[in-house]
Design a protein around this motif. Structure first.
Motif, short mmCIF file in Angstrom:
data_model
loop_
_atom_site.label_atom_id
_atom_site.label_comp_id
_atom_site.label_asym_id
_atom_site.label_seq_id
_atom_site.Cartn_x
_atom_site.Cartn_y
_atom_site.Cartn_z
N LEU A 17 0.84 -1.21 0.00
CA LEU A 17 0.00 0.00 0.00
C LEU A 17 0.87 1.25 0.00
O LEU A 17 0.66 2.18 -0.79
N VAL A 18 1.86 1.26 0.88
CA VAL A 18 2.74 2.43 1.00
C VAL A 18 3.47 2.66 -0.32
O VAL A 18 3.53 3.80 -0.83
N SER A 19 4.00 1.58 -0.91
CA SER A 19 4.72 1.74 -2.18
C SER A 19 3.77 2.30 -3.24
O SER A 19 4.14 3.18 -4.01
N ALA A 20 2.54 1.76 -3.25
CA ALA A 20 1.58 2.23 -4.25
C ALA A 20 1.29 3.71 -4.05
O ALA A 20 1.26 4.48 -5.02
N ILE A 21 1.14 4.12 -2.80
CA ILE A 21 0.85 5.54 -2.54
C ILE A 21 2.02 6.39 -3.01
O ILE A 21 1.85 7.41 -3.67
N VAL A 22 3.24 5.94 -2.67
CA VAL A 22 4.43 6.72 -3.04
C VAL A 22 4.53 6.81 -4.57
O VAL A 22 4.74 7.89 -5.13
N VAL A 23 4.34 5.67 -5.24
CA VAL A 23 4.43 5.67 -6.71
C VAL A 23 3.38 6.60 -7.30
O VAL A 23 3.66 7.42 -8.17
N ALA A 24 2.14 6.51 -6.75
CA ALA A 24 1.07 7.36 -7.25
C ALA A 24 1.42 8.83 -7.06
O ALA A 24 1.22 9.66 -7.95
N ALA A 25 1.96 9.14 -5.89
CA ALA A 25 2.31 10.54 -5.60
C ALA A 25 3.39 11.02 -6.56
O ALA A 25 3.32 12.14 -7.08
N VAL A 26 4.37 10.15 -6.81
CA VAL A 26 5.46 10.54 -7.71
C VAL A 26 4.92 10.78 -9.12
O VAL A 26 5.23 11.79 -9.76
N ILE A 27 4.06 9.85 -9.58
CA ILE A 27 3.48 10.00 -10.92
C ILE A 27 2.69 11.31 -11.01
O ILE A 27 2.85 12.11 -11.93
N LEU A 28 1.89 11.54 -9.97
CA LEU A 28 1.08 12.75 -9.93
C LEU A 28 1.97 13.99 -10.00
O LEU A 28 1.71 14.93 -10.74
N ALA A 29 3.04 13.95 -9.22
CA ALA A 29 3.94 15.10 -9.17
C ALA A 29 4.58 15.32 -10.54
O ALA A 29 4.60 16.45 -11.05
N VAL A 30 5.06 14.23 -11.14
CA VAL A 30 5.74 14.38 -12.42
C VAL A 30 4.77 14.91 -13.48
O VAL A 30 5.09 15.84 -14.23
N VAL A 31 3.56 14.31 -13.49
CA VAL A 31 2.58 14.73 -14.50
C VAL A 31 2.22 16.21 -14.31
O VAL A 31 2.21 16.99 -15.26
N LEU A 274 4.05 20.99 -1.51
CA LEU A 274 3.29 20.83 -0.26
C LEU A 274 2.54 19.50 -0.27
O LEU A 274 2.56 18.75 0.71
N SER A 275 1.90 19.19 -1.40
CA SER A 275 1.15 17.93 -1.45
C SER A 275 2.08 16.74 -1.27
O SER A 275 1.74 15.78 -0.59
#
Ligand code: ADP
Length: 536
Positions: A17-31, A274-275
């Motif tokens: 779950l944590v990895s998924a959240i981190v990956v999602a956050a990174v993707i979101l940030a990059v996009v 911040l996010s």
């Protein structure tokens, strides 16, 4: 499935779950990051294209106007009679050709004589123009490759003044039927070009959406306002006529737009950062919470096992001696008395244990209520010590109580008697439990033993000469369910709630509890209670 398997699965699930959240956050940030910059580029591109379109249109307008004037003049000459052009143009009086100042016709032979010279406003300056044409401009014209009847332009600075001329070759039919070649030169006046054409394309700076000017090939402004370097500037050369100049267009407020874009980008990036921080903090908090939860669950399980074990032992003793007495086969009265006393004391221990657990449960639920009243602290301590005496005796340990009656000591304090007694019992029982084989546990009551003590506190010290406490454990033994390393190794019975109860009682009194090493070995627990009761 075993508990170990379950907790391993839970841990794996958490990590996924944590990895998924981190990956999602990174993707979101990059996009988001990329979209921000792409949008910006698109916006800039749109502004650039609009500006370019504007520049194109203006340059075209000027170019076309000059070419139209040229065509109009060329059309004045009947075929093969170019010599008439000058005269007819004069007769027109400037209509259709507002920018033209001179029309001059040369005999395009080796001599290059002027055949006709027409000026819009004849003046002495015409002589200078004549000379300039003859001496400098005509030699500069590119005539060798120019087909008959085709128009060409020359735009060049002479002594710092830009001159624009249009020229073409034509054949003049002479009365004798032969032809002579002519060179027709149309001079466009610089001021007229500015007045009639440039002024039309340079908009009113107050109402325009863009600022426009004209610069020469060295970047000097020849017409219009200066444009600041920081602006977005689109430059466009006049393609055929004023080719030594460029028209420059800067969208008004392009620097303001850039500022706004920069501010927006900064804001977007800050929000993004911040996010990301919030996501990371959330994940860390989640991990900490699950780790804490797991640790507590493990400790709780151990606690239940320990408490059951502690309940079982005295119960077994009570039952055994009770049954012995019931058989009636106990011979002596003395033995019977001894068994009864064991039963009484083991029941007392049971009661104390159950009371501990119940108090702990109350504390856990936040329902522990304290009743503060003035009470004699040495008296409370003495009663607590008495409750432990039987246990100490069976272990061969003497309990020595000493009341330190030094000068600024007030015996009476605002305390909850029952709670304080419970705390002291826990400390004394621990001393007995963890210091087997020693001969004495000292309990001291008196003013705090620190210099400058102002008599506002009373201290209770429980001093044993046991093995002491591992320095690593000293911080943690006051946590609920926590049991010291040595306790586990030496199989001392316990539940890990005693000291957490002590801590709670002391906190409720506004005091504190600490443990230090007894000089010469062992542990000393120090309770420090304010005489005036807890701060309201
Ligand atoms: P319990 O005694 O049931 O384990 P406590 O909360 O009373 O729980 O004590 C926590 C731990 O502190 C004990 O497991 C033990 O390791 C340590 N401890 C407490 N008192 C003493 C003492 N007098 N000497 C050595 N260790 C002690």
């Amino acid at each position: 499935m075993g508990g170990g398997d379950e907790s391993r699965i839970a841990r794996v699930r958490t990590w996924i779950l944590v990895s998924a959240i981190v990956v999602a956050a990174v993707i979101l940030a990059v996009v988001t990051y990329r979209t921000t910059f792409q949008l910006e580029a698109i916006r800039a591109q749109a502004v650039f294209e609009a500006t370019l379109g504007l520049a194109d249109e203006k340059v075209d307008r000027v170019d076309r106007a000059i070419v139209e004037a040229d065509d109009a003049i060329m059309a004045l000459g009947e075929p093969r009679r170019p010599d008439d052009v000058a005269r007819r143009w004069r007769a027109l009086g400037g209509r259709q050709t507002p920018t033209v100042a001179h029309v001059v016709i040369f005999d395009n032979s080796a001599t290059r004589e002027i055949v006709a010279f027409a000026s819009r406003t004849p003046s002495p300056a015409d002589d200078a123009m004549r000379l300039l044409l003859l001496r400098r401009i005509v030699p500069d014209l590119d005539l060798s490759t120019l087909p008959l009847g085709q128009i060409k332009h020359l735009h060049r600075a002479y002594d710092g003044v830009f001159i624009l001329v249009t020229y073409y070759r034509a054949e003049q039919l002479r009365p004798d039927g032969t032809t002579r070649e002519r060179l027709v030169i149309i001079h466009h006046d610089r001021d007229a070009v500015a007045r009639e054409l440039l002024e039309q394309v340079v908009p009113d700076p107050r109402s325009a959406t863009a600022r426009v000017n004209v610069v020469d090939d060295e970047g000097r402004v020849v017409f219009g306002p200066p444009l600041s370097k920081s602006d977005l500037i689109v430059a466009k050369r006049f393609p055929t006529t004023l080719y030594a100049w460029r028209l420059q267009v800067a969208p008004t407020a392009s620097s303001e737009l850039a500022d706004k874009a920069r501010r927006r980008r900064l804001l977007e990036m800050s929000l993004l950062a911040l996010s990301c921080v919030v996501v990371v903090a959330g994940v860390v908090a989640l991990l900490l919470a699950t780790a804490q939860e797991r640790r507590l669950a493990a400790l709780r399980g151990e606690f239940v096992a320990n408490v059951s074990h502690e309940l079982k032992t005295p119960l077994a003793l009570v039952r055994m001696f009770g049954e012995l007495l019931m058989t009636g086969r106990v011979a002596s009265d003395e033995k019977r008395k001894q068994y009864l006393s064991i039963i009484v004391h083991e029941s007392e221990r049971l009661t104390a244990l159950i009371e501990n657990v119940l108090d702990f449960a109350r504390v856990e639920r936040g329902k522990a209520a304290y009743d503060f009243a003035p009470a004699d602290v040495p008296g409370i301590v003495a009663r607590a010590v008495d409750a432990c005496r039987y246990r100490a005796e069976t272990e061969g340990i003497r309990l020595e109580t000493k009341v330190d009656d030094g000068a600024p000591f007030q015996r009476e304090a605002l305390v909850d008697e029952r709670a304080l007694q419970l705390a002291v019992i826990n400390l004394v029982e621990n001393a007995i439990k963890y210091a087997p084989g020693t001969d004495v546990v000292k309990i001291e009551v008196g003013p705090p033993r620190v210099s400058g003590s102002d008599g506002s506190h009373v201290e209770v010290r429980v001093v044993d000469r046991g093995p002491g406490i591992d320095p690593d454990d000293r911080q943690r033994i006051f946590e609920r369910f926590y049991r010291g390393k040595r306790a586990g190794e030496r199989q001392v019975r316990g539940s890990g709630i005693g000291l957490s109860l002590v801590q709670h009682v002391v906190d409720a009194h506004g005091g504190d509890v600490a443990v230090r090493e007894t000089p010469g070995g062992g542990s000393t627990f120090v309770l420090k209670i304010p005489i005036a009761g807890p701060p309201s």
